[in-house]
Motif scaffolding. Sequence first.
Motif, PDB file in Angstrom:
ATOM      1  N   GLN A   6      33.486  37.282  84.056  1.00  0.00           N
ATOM      2  CA  GLN A   6      32.898  37.415  82.733  1.00  0.00           C
ATOM      3  C   GLN A   6      31.400  37.709  82.833  1.00  0.00           C
ATOM      4  N   GLU A   7      30.943  38.643  81.997  1.00  0.00           N
ATOM      5  CA  GLU A   7      29.538  39.014  82.006  1.00  0.00           C
ATOM      6  C   GLU A   7      28.676  37.890  81.439  1.00  0.00           C
ATOM      7  N   GLN A   8      27.511  37.729  82.064  1.00  0.00           N
ATOM      8  CA  GLN A   8      26.586  36.701  81.610  1.00  0.00           C
ATOM      9  C   GLN A   8      25.440  37.316  80.819  1.00  0.00           C
ATOM     10  N   LEU A   9      24.889  36.509  79.916  1.00  0.00           N
ATOM     11  CA  LEU A   9      23.700  36.866  79.150  1.00  0.00           C
ATOM     12  C   LEU A   9      22.683  35.756  79.341  1.00  0.00           C
ATOM     13  N   LYS A  10      21.473  36.131  79.689  1.00  0.00           N
ATOM     14  CA  LYS A  10      20.409  35.163  79.908  1.00  0.00           C
ATOM     15  C   LYS A  10      19.276  35.433  78.908  1.00  0.00           C
ATOM     16  N   ILE A  11      18.935  34.413  78.126  1.00  0.00           N
ATOM     17  CA  ILE A  11      17.833  34.507  77.174  1.00  0.00           C
ATOM     18  C   ILE A  11      16.748  33.548  77.663  1.00  0.00           C
ATOM     19  N   TYR A  12      15.552  34.056  77.885  1.00  0.00           N
ATOM     20  CA  TYR A  12      14.527  33.217  78.507  1.00  0.00           C
ATOM     21  C   TYR A  12      13.179  33.422  77.820  1.00  0.00           C
ATOM     22  N   ASN A  13      12.217  32.573  78.229  1.00  0.00           N
ATOM     23  CA  ASN A  13      10.853  32.669  77.740  1.00  0.00           C
ATOM     24  C   ASN A  13      10.780  32.511  76.218  1.00  0.00           C
ATOM     25  N   GLY A  14      11.489  31.515  75.706  1.00  0.00           N
ATOM     26  CA  GLY A  14      11.473  31.261  74.269  1.00  0.00           C
ATOM     27  C   GLY A  14      11.375  29.784  73.964  1.00  0.00           C
ATOM     28  N   ARG A  15      11.004  29.488  72.730  1.00  0.00           N
ATOM     29  CA  ARG A  15      10.942  28.101  72.257  1.00  0.00           C
ATOM     30  C   ARG A  15      12.308  27.744  71.689  1.00  0.00           C
ATOM     31  N   ILE A  16      13.067  26.960  72.419  1.00  0.00           N
ATOM     32  CA  ILE A  16      14.456  26.678  72.064  1.00  0.00           C
ATOM     33  C   ILE A  16      14.525  25.507  71.086  1.00  0.00           C
ATOM     34  N   ILE A  17      15.156  25.749  69.941  1.00  0.00           N
ATOM     35  CA  ILE A  17      15.327  24.703  68.940  1.00  0.00           C
ATOM     36  C   ILE A  17      16.635  23.978  69.229  1.00  0.00           C
ATOM     37  N   THR A  18      16.533  22.749  69.713  1.00  0.00           N
ATOM     38  CA  THR A  18      17.706  21.931  70.008  1.00  0.00           C
ATOM     39  C   THR A  18      17.836  20.855  68.938  1.00  0.00           C
ATOM     40  N   PRO A  19      18.939  20.101  68.924  1.00  0.00           N
ATOM     41  CA  PRO A  19      19.095  19.047  67.911  1.00  0.00           C
ATOM     42  C   PRO A  19      18.007  17.975  67.971  1.00  0.00           C
ATOM     43  N   ASN A  20      17.368  17.808  69.118  1.00  0.00           N
ATOM     44  CA  ASN A  20      16.423  16.704  69.286  1.00  0.00           C
ATOM     45  C   ASN A  20      14.962  17.113  69.424  1.00  0.00           C
ATOM     46  N   ARG A  21      14.720  18.344  69.853  1.00  0.00           N
ATOM     47  CA  ARG A  21      13.340  18.757  70.106  1.00  0.00           C
ATOM     48  C   ARG A  21      13.280  20.262  70.267  1.00  0.00           C
ATOM     49  N   ILE A  22      12.065  20.769  70.427  1.00  0.00           N
ATOM     50  CA  ILE A  22      11.861  22.184  70.715  1.00  0.00           C
ATOM     51  C   ILE A  22      11.386  22.311  72.154  1.00  0.00           C
ATOM     52  N   ILE A  23      12.161  23.001  72.973  1.00  0.00           N
ATOM     53  CA  ILE A  23      11.814  23.228  74.378  1.00  0.00           C
ATOM     54  C   ILE A  23      10.844  24.409  74.433  1.00  0.00           C
ATOM     55  N   PRO A  24       9.643  24.236  74.997  1.00  0.00           N
ATOM     56  CA  PRO A  24       8.592  25.256  74.852  1.00  0.00           C
ATOM     57  C   PRO A  24       8.865  26.586  75.546  1.00  0.00           C
ATOM     58  N   ARG A  25       9.363  26.598  76.754  1.00  0.00           N
ATOM     59  CA  ARG A  25       9.602  27.859  77.488  1.00  0.00           C
ATOM     60  C   ARG A  25      10.953  27.757  78.184  1.00  0.00           C
ATOM     61  N   GLY A  26      12.008  27.750  77.395  1.00  0.00           N
ATOM     62  CA  GLY A  26      13.328  27.462  77.933  1.00  0.00           C
ATOM     63  C   GLY A  26      14.191  28.692  78.169  1.00  0.00           C
ATOM     64  N   THR A  27      15.378  28.396  78.706  1.00  0.00           N
ATOM     65  CA  THR A  27      16.364  29.435  79.027  1.00  0.00           C
ATOM     66  C   THR A  27      17.722  29.018  78.486  1.00  0.00           C
ATOM     67  N   VAL A  28      18.438  29.986  77.922  1.00  0.00           N
ATOM     68  CA  VAL A  28      19.821  29.772  77.490  1.00  0.00           C
ATOM     69  C   VAL A  28      20.695  30.747  78.250  1.00  0.00           C
ATOM     70  N   LEU A  29      21.755  30.230  78.852  1.00  0.00           N
ATOM     71  CA  LEU A  29      22.685  31.062  79.601  1.00  0.00           C
ATOM     72  C   LEU A  29      24.017  31.105  78.863  1.00  0.00           C
ATOM     73  N   VAL A  30      24.572  32.316  78.737  1.00  0.00           N
ATOM     74  CA  VAL A  30      25.828  32.537  78.012  1.00  0.00           C
ATOM     75  C   VAL A  30      26.829  33.201  78.946  1.00  0.00           C
ATOM     76  N   THR A  31      28.050  32.704  78.914  1.00  0.00           N
ATOM     77  CA  THR A  31      29.124  33.313  79.697  1.00  0.00           C
ATOM     78  C   THR A  31      30.374  33.396  78.834  1.00  0.00           C
ATOM     79  N   GLY A  32      30.924  34.602  78.698  1.00  0.00           N
ATOM     80  CA  GLY A  32      32.172  34.763  77.971  1.00  0.00           C
ATOM     81  C   GLY A  32      32.127  34.287  76.533  1.00  0.00           C
ATOM     82  N   GLY A  33      31.020  34.476  75.866  1.00  0.00           N
ATOM     83  CA  GLY A  33      30.923  34.111  74.463  1.00  0.00           C
ATOM     84  C   GLY A  33      30.577  32.662  74.202  1.00  0.00           C
ATOM     85  N   LYS A  34      30.401  31.866  75.266  1.00  0.00           N
ATOM     86  CA  LYS A  34      30.060  30.454  75.119  1.00  0.00           C
ATOM     87  C   LYS A  34      28.719  30.164  75.795  1.00  0.00           C
TER      88      LYS A  34
END
Length: 401
Positions: free
Chosen positions: A2-30
């Motif tokens: 399955q192809e991966q998608l990497k989103i990086y260098n962003g302020r990630i809004i999570t349920p508990n806090r904002i991560i200042p320079r985080g990364t989100v990794l996606v595989t197969g739609g999840k």
Amino acid sequence: MQEQLKIYNGRIITPNRIIPRGTVLVTGGKITAVSEQDIPAENALTIDAGGQYISPGFIDIHVHGGGGSDFMDADEAAFLKIAETHARYGTTAMVPTTLTSDKEGILNTLAVYERAASRNKNGSAFLGIHLEGPYLALNQRGAQDARYIRDPDPREYQEILSASQAVVRWSAAPERKGAIAFGQYLRSKGILPAIAHTDAIYEEVIQAFDNGYTLITHLYSCMTSVTRRNAYRYAGVVESAYIIDEMDVEVISDGIHLPAPLLKMVYKIKGADKIALITDAMRAAAMPAGESILGGRENGTRVIVEDDVAKLPDRSAFAGSVATADRLVRNMIQLGEVPLADAVRMITSTPARIMKVGDRKGSLAAGKDADIIIFDEDIRITTTIIQGKVIYREGEVRKTT
């Protein structure tokens, strides 16, 4: 593989806090990882967020149309056009909403929904249908068509629900004859009853709440506040929403249906975990101002769009919203003076919980659907990703080596 998608260098809004320079990794739609660190990902597609916010996709649980189309057009192309239009403004999932109609009109819309849902590949995901009416209060109908307003009829609503599994919520006036039994029946089928277009007082609202009506449709619009009956004052639906702590409410935060003081008050009393921001948008959303139609193209109501809202031609009342989801969040921050994280929560995790999809949508966490948006300081959407697919993007999507 399955192809991966990497989103990086962003302020990630999570349920508990904002991560200042985080990364989100996606595989197969999840979503497979959310991290404060850079995550190596060979041969992945990559998106540099450029310091912008990485957010869960917006979830609109009450929307009628947009981009020149309305769900009451009962046309598959209209459903797809609306979904694609709102995706551009950050809505990754929606609950298509009807207007008051006869039984045949409702059944036809449900049939079209089921066909369109299987073809919806490039727009906001459909979470099921919201039937708004026809069991409403005539005095509080707003722009709903008075010809079709009536009491709940068990034979009718049972036939409708037996014809389709698509209905996930149904809005009604709980004071109408048979409405309590109607709410009980909906709950027995796993469908959410909501209070809407109503003349109810507190005593009727609390009875409705005890029988399954746990959501109030577009708070303040087409409902009672403090009212008099035979010289005695009664609390209305608005006051009931505040008194009943467990009651969820919808808010049209277009800045027009509710001005800044009311946005502040709703937030102060109910809090982000009990408020769902909705567009309640009609076909004129994301379209130029001027004449438009509320409801189906063939039998809808003529309206005029001006001052960023739809009005009846005589300008005696609003006839619908033309908001998009980004505007709702922007207004809650700027007019309601709500922190960014709470404004986002009101259009992500809170509506996800209300619609019972919080196990897969509404927040950025491993294992959930990769419904992700990127926006700047002004809540201008620059990227929309739905179940791992890039639907809209300003800028490049690269591949790592």
